[in-house]
Design an enzyme around this catalytic site. Sequence first.
Site, PDB file in Angstrom:
ATOM      1  N   GLY A   1      -0.667   4.629   7.417  1.00  0.00           N
ATOM      2  CA  GLY A   1      -1.540   4.764   6.247  1.00  0.00           C
ATOM      3  C   GLY A   1      -0.713   5.066   5.017  1.00  0.00           C
ATOM      4  O   GLY A   1       0.374   5.641   5.112  1.00  0.00           O
TER       5      GLY A   1
ATOM      6  N   ILE B   1       3.918  12.550   9.938  1.00  0.00           N
ATOM      7  CA  ILE B   1       4.367  13.694  10.748  1.00  0.00           C
ATOM      8  C   ILE B   1       5.855  13.929  10.501  1.00  0.00           C
ATOM      9  O   ILE B   1       6.644  13.009  10.659  1.00  0.00           O
ATOM     10  CB  ILE B   1       4.180  13.422  12.255  1.00  0.00           C
ATOM     11  CG1 ILE B   1       2.796  12.853  12.551  1.00  0.00           C
ATOM     12  CG2 ILE B   1       4.455  14.670  13.066  1.00  0.00           C
ATOM     13  CD1 ILE B   1       2.665  12.326  13.973  1.00  0.00           C
TER      14      ILE B   1
ATOM     15  N   ARG C   1       7.342  -8.569  -5.251  1.00  0.00           N
ATOM     16  CA  ARG C   1       7.304 -10.020  -5.398  1.00  0.00           C
ATOM     17  C   ARG C   1       6.461 -10.461  -6.583  1.00  0.00           C
ATOM     18  O   ARG C   1       6.853 -11.285  -7.379  1.00  0.00           O
ATOM     19  CB  ARG C   1       6.787 -10.674  -4.115  1.00  0.00           C
ATOM     20  CG  ARG C   1       7.940 -11.213  -3.258  1.00  0.00           C
ATOM     21  CD  ARG C   1       7.393 -11.910  -2.056  1.00  0.00           C
ATOM     22  NE  ARG C   1       6.410 -11.024  -1.411  1.00  0.00           N
ATOM     23  CZ  ARG C   1       6.083 -11.077  -0.117  1.00  0.00           C
ATOM     24  NH1 ARG C   1       6.642 -11.967   0.668  1.00  0.00           N
ATOM     25  NH2 ARG C   1       5.207 -10.269   0.395  1.00  0.00           N
TER      26      ARG C   1
ATOM     27  N   LYS D   1      10.761   3.058  16.967  1.00  0.00           N
ATOM     28  CA  LYS D   1      10.697   4.481  16.623  1.00  0.00           C
ATOM     29  C   LYS D   1      11.381   5.329  17.698  1.00  0.00           C
ATOM     30  O   LYS D   1      12.071   6.302  17.397  1.00  0.00           O
ATOM     31  CB  LYS D   1       9.234   4.890  16.461  1.00  0.00           C
ATOM     32  CG  LYS D   1       8.552   4.165  15.297  1.00  0.00           C
ATOM     33  CD  LYS D   1       7.032   4.308  15.378  1.00  0.00           C
ATOM     34  CE  LYS D   1       6.324   3.584  14.254  1.00  0.00           C
ATOM     35  NZ  LYS D   1       4.862   3.505  14.482  1.00  0.00           N
TER      36      LYS D   1
ATOM     37  N   GLU E   1      -2.648  -5.677  12.731  1.00  0.00           N
ATOM     38  CA  GLU E   1      -2.227  -6.795  11.879  1.00  0.00           C
ATOM     39  C   GLU E   1      -2.846  -8.106  12.374  1.00  0.00           C
ATOM     40  O   GLU E   1      -3.269  -8.203  13.528  1.00  0.00           O
ATOM     41  CB  GLU E   1      -0.701  -6.955  11.956  1.00  0.00           C
ATOM     42  CG  GLU E   1       0.076  -5.692  11.745  1.00  0.00           C
ATOM     43  CD  GLU E   1       0.526  -5.521  10.308  1.00  0.00           C
ATOM     44  OE1 GLU E   1       0.392  -6.484   9.524  1.00  0.00           O
ATOM     45  OE2 GLU E   1       0.980  -4.422   9.970  1.00  0.00           O
TER      46      GLU E   1
ATOM     47  N   ASP F   1       7.066  -1.971  18.130  1.00  0.00           N
ATOM     48  CA  ASP F   1       7.053  -0.982  17.048  1.00  0.00           C
ATOM     49  C   ASP F   1       7.348   0.418  17.598  1.00  0.00           C
ATOM     50  O   ASP F   1       8.167   1.154  17.041  1.00  0.00           O
ATOM     51  CB  ASP F   1       5.683  -1.015  16.359  1.00  0.00           C
ATOM     52  CG  ASP F   1       5.524   0.079  15.329  1.00  0.00           C
ATOM     53  OD1 ASP F   1       6.095  -0.063  14.230  1.00  0.00           O
ATOM     54  OD2 ASP F   1       4.853   1.086  15.619  1.00  0.00           O
TER      55      ASP F   1
ATOM     56  N   GLY G   1       4.694   8.154  10.842  1.00  0.00           N
ATOM     57  CA  GLY G   1       3.961   8.202   9.574  1.00  0.00           C
ATOM     58  C   GLY G   1       4.175   9.512   8.836  1.00  0.00           C
ATOM     59  O   GLY G   1       5.302   9.856   8.469  1.00  0.00           O
TER      60      GLY G   1
ATOM     61  N   THR H   1       0.827  -1.210   0.000  1.00  0.00           N
ATOM     62  CA  THR H   1       0.000   0.000   0.000  1.00  0.00           C
ATOM     63  C   THR H   1       0.859   1.257   0.000  1.00  0.00           C
ATOM     64  O   THR H   1       0.528   2.231  -0.676  1.00  0.00           O
ATOM     65  CB  THR H   1      -0.956   0.036   1.211  1.00  0.00           C
ATOM     66  OG1 THR H   1      -0.179  -0.135   2.391  1.00  0.00           O
ATOM     67  CG2 THR H   1      -1.999  -1.058   1.126  1.00  0.00           C
ATOM     68  N   VAL H   2       1.980   1.240   0.745  1.00  0.00           N
ATOM     69  CA  VAL H   2       2.814   2.444   0.798  1.00  0.00           C
ATOM     70  C   VAL H   2       3.514   2.669  -0.541  1.00  0.00           C
ATOM     71  O   VAL H   2       3.552   3.784  -1.060  1.00  0.00           O
ATOM     72  CB  VAL H   2       3.829   2.372   1.954  1.00  0.00           C
ATOM     73  CG1 VAL H   2       4.781   3.554   1.896  1.00  0.00           C
ATOM     74  CG2 VAL H   2       3.105   2.341   3.295  1.00  0.00           C
TER      75      VAL H   2
END
Lengths: 436, 436
Positions: free
Chosen positions: A309, A138, A46, A207, A192, A203, A136, A14-15
Amino acid sequence: MAEPLRIALAGLGTVGAGVIRLIETNRDLLAARAGRELKVVAVSARDRAKDRGVDLSPYTWEDDMAALAARDDVDVVVELVGGADGPALALAHAALDNGKALVTANKAMIAHHGIALAESAEEQDVALKFEAAVGGGIPVVKGLREGTSANALERIYGILNGTCNYILSKMEDTGADFAEVLSEAQRLGYAEADPTFDIEGVDAAHKLAILAAIGFGARLDFAAVRTTGITQVKAADIAQADALGFVIRLIAMTDVEESDSGEPLLLQRVRPCLVSKGHPLASVDGPTNAVVAEGNFSGRLLFQGAGAGDGPTASAVVADLIDIARDEVGAPFSIPVAQLAAMQPTEPGHRIESTYLRFTVNDRPGVLAEITAAMRDAGVSIESLIQQGRAVDGGDVLVAMVTHEGPERCVREALDLLDGSESLTAPPLVLPILRD
Amino acid sequence: MAEPLRIALAGLGTVGAGVIRLIETNRDLLAARAGRELKVVAVSARDRAKDRGVDLSPYTWEDDMAALAARDDVDVVVELVGGADGPALALAHAALDNGKALVTANKAMIAHHGIALAESAEEQDVALKFEAAVGGGIPVVKGLREGTSANALERIYGILNGTCNYILSKMEDTGADFAEVLSEAQRLGYAEADPTFDIEGVDAAHKLAILAAIGFGARLDFAAVRTTGITQVKAADIAQADALGFVIRLIAMTDVEESDSGEPLLLQRVRPCLVSKGHPLASVDGPTNAVVAEGNFSGRLLFQGAGAGDGPTASAVVADLIDIARDEVGAPFSIPVAQLAAMQPTEPGHRIESTYLRFTVNDRPGVLAEITAAMRDAGVSIESLIQQGRAVDGGDVLVAMVTHEGPERCVREALDLLDGSESLTAPPLVLPILRD
């Protein structure tokens, strides 16, 4: 106008598709701001056949993503494959070794291998950029690297995981318990299928380690992050916090203190906290992220926005590409790798804080006396104590208390005294309190 | 390490002294981050004898600040004199004409003369930086120039004047009226002896015009900002807003729309608004500033922090110096001046909004009928209407209403119909509503 910046893109989830869509949609604007065209040359993923909602026909397809790093017609490789090691890391090193700039959204890879990658980038004098790895959309990496650059930072903290924040604020809104909200979050795509990395705080820890390196000039040390997830937080804790004027948020925090011998000691931790409702982080709801940086001249700065997102992440990736096109890059961690200080982690037991404690106990005489005696013996002073009337989990009741401010280790000692007690039917929950 | 960046500083008020103090305090950190020493060489201000709490003896003193721009041993001139024209502007032009970079905190000068200054800077290929001109210590100029650079922005808005925000949030907390809180703000140093520029919205308008240029690539057009200050807001309005679920804030907002012929039209306005309590700007209290930028990929981003003060402003000034030392500068308004589009201002009468209206009226029969008839005749639909029971200001009463969403011009037409009515004893107050 200068020559186009020629881009190879690895990973078309998606990204990756978002990056393609952004570059197509905002093409003229990007060229004006970057001073040259941002031109995707080649892509790799892939499955070539998969429909990603974007037209890939203008770009050369490479079946082997490693080939992207070897192409002569590429200036920058964008790595959106994911995973701390494996193909992503191999590609990253190959790109840098071949003298190409690298842009990545891969927090795990940077948290584990950021130092080695930055060393390669500096050696080759190419850019390594990872704005999308933290927060994300920001611009918090830029915010720390450039916005607060004049300040000795006193503290960096914030909400760095959108999944946890979605779950906690949903529990707050609905009164539902953790497991139920997690299932819903999975159904809605906010969590997920295997949510471990998010809900266990890993996660956010990735960060945080990145922010600590940039903010404090600390040599990246992910292994030293003390991490507690949100799985132990019950609906009853959230209700209790609410009654006391708090919400519960997963807070990642880092600061530096001096040892007795004057060496800098780094604190990095991720844990659920009670946040006072007047604090700007208390109103950060849903998958939103926010970072607070407190500088010795700037005072408190807040950066807030969508923590994940495809659109927001693509926005951060392409902002890095614009920096590279503008030739405004500099050291990946704000100062050269060789100058990053290898800081020992601090043992924060002497830190003064106020704490929320929740015990799950048998509903029988003497339990409160046993708990409060342990508190007294460990030197913990109780500000308020509430025993909930109704029993939960088959006869057990919850006892919640808030302590006065005191050294962290005293609470730990009190819990050690209670360890093995037959009164406690589950491990106690300890949440520090973050006031405005 | 490279040669020091040699700095001349004009103006030694609280911000100027703050810059000296910051550079002294954070010296080693700044050198590490900038890759070279930030070295103040010479300073100038009106009164050499004044005690500013910083030691000026290491620096050459120039009685004539214009001499700073001529010194061979200076790379950057920092202008902290203030004033849109006069000595500040003369110094700025002299510095750029002599091939020196310019850093300034002077929003009035940039709002009025930013284009001419940017042209000089580009001609001489030197930096022109003004992070401190907008939002004090908040890195919002960098935030728009670099953080949101990948996005077509849909809207930029925020709280850009700390004095107004202090007054409005204090009125909210205390129930006191405007004049009383203004006096207190003046006593506490949150408002100037002559507060006109702040309370009439001019200061916020200066900052908004700068953000519009950076965010939308618009040729700076301060004269086109539609500006309404906060002097007409009464304690009763704040109480009324609170009852309806809103706070009142002075909001600066800019966006771009297309004319029928496809030309971009720029909206820039500053006006008090009712802000829904769930909106992030509603919890921005006291002298804090905050800016929201909504990008087509990033979504909503929020930058928040101290909007003024010597420390925060110095933080922004020195961040610009670090950018210059790093040679990361680029076009002052994100794209070259020649590419900034001269946009006509929009007539926003067709914009759809919901409005709060407050009338001060005689307490006599027929007044409500007269007002509501005017609303009906102008096509304004009323959502709620409250006539306050108690009379204020000698027999007058307040009538407050909230309209359903509709074109702005309808409200204006209704007020035109009521113009000259003997029922109204003061001009009506119109505040748009900003929802989450």
